[in-house]
Write an enzyme that holds these catalytic residues in place. Structure first.
Site, PDB file in Angstrom:
ATOM      1  CB  THR A 178      -0.918   0.132   1.336  1.00  0.00           C
ATOM      2  OG1 THR A 178      -1.653   1.547   1.264  1.00  0.00           O
ATOM      3  CG2 THR A 178      -0.560  -0.268   2.712  1.00  0.00           C
ATOM      4  CG  ASP A 190      -3.092   4.381   1.644  1.00  0.00           C
ATOM      5  OD1 ASP A 190      -2.620   5.298   0.705  1.00  0.00           O
ATOM      6  OD2 ASP A 190      -4.154   4.060   1.428  1.00  0.00           O
TER       7      ASP A 190
HETATM    8  O1  F6P Z   1      -5.250   3.109  -0.737  1.00  0.00           O
HETATM    9  C1  F6P Z   1      -4.525   3.482  -1.645  1.00  0.00           C
HETATM   10  C2  F6P Z   1      -5.372   4.792  -2.406  1.00  0.00           C
HETATM   11  O2  F6P Z   1      -4.221   5.197  -3.467  1.00  0.00           O
HETATM   12  C3  F6P Z   1      -5.752   5.749  -1.212  1.00  0.00           C
HETATM   13  O3  F6P Z   1      -4.572   6.544  -0.799  1.00  0.00           O
HETATM   14  C4  F6P Z   1      -6.775   6.397  -1.701  1.00  0.00           C
HETATM   15  O4  F6P Z   1      -7.539   7.258  -0.989  1.00  0.00           O
HETATM   16  C5  F6P Z   1      -7.430   5.545  -2.649  1.00  0.00           C
HETATM   17  O5  F6P Z   1      -6.501   4.500  -2.799  1.00  0.00           O
HETATM   18  C6  F6P Z   1      -8.002   6.011  -4.008  1.00  0.00           C
HETATM   19  O6  F6P Z   1      -8.381   4.726  -4.796  1.00  0.00           O
HETATM   20  P1  F6P Z   1      -9.054   4.866  -6.252  1.00  0.00           P
HETATM   21  O7  F6P Z   1      -8.959   5.986  -6.812  1.00  0.00           O
HETATM   22  O8  F6P Z   1      -8.342   3.775  -7.153  1.00  0.00           O
HETATM   23  O9  F6P Z   1     -10.550   4.203  -5.915  1.00  0.00           O
END
Ligand code: F6P
Length: 413
Positions: free
Chosen positions: A138, A140
């Site tokens: 991740t 994050d």
């Molecule tokens: O968990 C990874 C992440 O990039 C987060 O930081 C973000 O909130 C989310 O995924 C966004 O996801 P997507 O735009 O792919 O739905």
């Protein structure tokens, strides 16, 4: 003489990637594939996370195929498909998954994911007895890995997830580049950084020169916003070039006078299959409040997918290979329901198998930023965080052009 069969000849290991992509996913897949092949496994790739085990299945054979682990994202593609019933999808898909695991004769499953994907893998292991190994990922960096950070004799519980090192480096460079624009226009730039409910990634913008930061872990109440705006004014006015970069996590909870509560700003209220809304837009709210209350020109910049996309950086490449070494150990001991992790925050050269361990997948979950890493009074990351991140992405990157040109005074004055 015909070579003897390898230990796991005749067995099949399948890999899947779920959730948001990272620059380290292909590297993880390649590293696991290479090592599993060496000990005899046929290696399959399941397409689009758990989705590839639904219906008739969507499975590729990766065993003797060329692969580019430096290329970011995932060649297996990803999805946020949840095997278990959720608000968005009430169907229980577990029977379909079990059926396909049997049809494709999959002996071991490696799920590369964050808390959601690996949480589902853990449930399948516990409730259905499927042999799974979780593999962390991740940007994050909020998936608990129990990686200890030794800082000046104090042990801080850190996290180290593949994907974060590349993303952190990207965010650092992004913040550093914004400086020239902020300086040219004497502006405040509010840089929004992904990371959901944790501020791990936002800190890397400070490593690229962002002077202030807001994180999801600290709520921005009405009183705190007032204090924050005062500090912004002070920082801006005392900055030699009248420029300021403020890094804000997408998940910052900001006071909304209409509802009288602190809220996350969402780009969409629609929930995914794990019950998450899509965050986005808080930088715009903050920039506009700065402009209206302080009368200083401020702009919002959402870094968004920039952090998630692009090539795998060196640290991530070696991290994924090291964790894949540990996967081999787990496979050899048939120790399932485990996730390989690095046990302490180390520099690139120390990313070695002897610095790995594995944790029970029952113990995984989210881990927010430790309080030692953020200074709530100064709205910035601490030296402890800087020490943590410098092990992972090396030196900070600052763009600097210090000039002091003499002012020309016309002769008639
Ligand atoms: O968990 C990874 C992440 O990039 C987060 O930081 C973000 O909130 C989310 O995924 C966004 O996801 P997507 O735009 O792919 O739905």
């Amino acid at each position: 003489m015909k070579p003897k069969n390898k230990l796991f000849s005749g067995k099949t290991l399948a890999i899947l990637t779920g959730g948001g992509d990272t620059p380290a996913l292909n590297s993880s897949i390649e590293s696991i594939r290479n090592r599993a092949s060496l000990i005899g496994y046929k290696v399959y790739g399941i397409r689009q996370g758990w989705k590839g085990l639904l219906g008739d299945g969507d499975i590729l054979d990766l065993t003797h195929q060329p692969y580019d682990g430096w290329y970011g994202g995932t060649a297996l593609r990803s999805s946020r498909t949840n095997p278990f019933p959720s608000k968005k999808n009430t169907e229980n898909r577990v029977p379909q998954i079990l059926r396909n695991i049997e049809r494709y004769k999959i002996d071991v499953l490696v799920s590369i994911g964050g808390d959601d994907t690996n949480g589902a893998a853990k449930r399948l292991y516990e409730t259905e007895g499927i042999p799974v190994i979780g593999f962390p990922k991740t940007i994050d960096n909020d998936l608990r890995t129990r990686t200890m950070h030794d800082y000046k004799g104090n042990k801080i519980e850190g996290v180290l997830c593949p994907g974060f090192p590349s993303a952190a480096k990207g965010v650092m460079e992004y913040a550093a580049n914004l400086r020239t624009t902020a300086e040219s226009h004497s502006r405040i730039i509010v840089l929004e950084v992904m990371g959901r409910d944790a501020g791990w990634l936002t800190g890397s913008a400070c490593f690229g020169g962002a002077e202030m930061a807001l994180i999801p872990e600290i709520e921005m109440t009405k009183e705190r916003i007032e204090f924050f705006l005062e500090s912004v004014k002070e920082r801006y006015m005392s900055s030699p070039k009248k420029a300021l970069i403020i890094a804000v996590s997408e998940g910052v909870r900001w006071f909304n006078p209409e509802s009288n509560t602190t809220e996350v700003v969402c780009a969409s209220s629609e929930l995914d299959e794990y019950g998450h809304r899509r965050f986005g837009g808080v930088s715009g709210v903050i920039a506009s409040e700065i402009f209206h209350k302080l009368k200083i020109e401020a702009r919002a910049q959402i870094s968004g997918y920039y952090a998630r996309s692009g090539v795998c950086r060196n640290y991530d490449r070696r991290l994924t290979m090291t964790l894949a070494d540990k996967v081999v150990d787990l496979l050899l001991r048939e120790h399932y329901g485990q996730m390989p992790v690095i046990n302490k925050i180390v520099n690139y050269q120390e990313l070695e198998e002897f610095n790995t361990t594995s944790i029970d997948m029952g113990e995984i979950g989210n881990k927010c930023l430790p309080e030692e890493y953020y200074d709530t009074n100064k709205f910035c990351f601490t030296d402890a965080y800087i020490d943590f991140v410098s092990h992972i992405i090396g030196k900070p990157r600052f763009l600097e052009f210090n000039y002091d040109f003499p002012v020309v005074i016309p002769e008639d004055l």
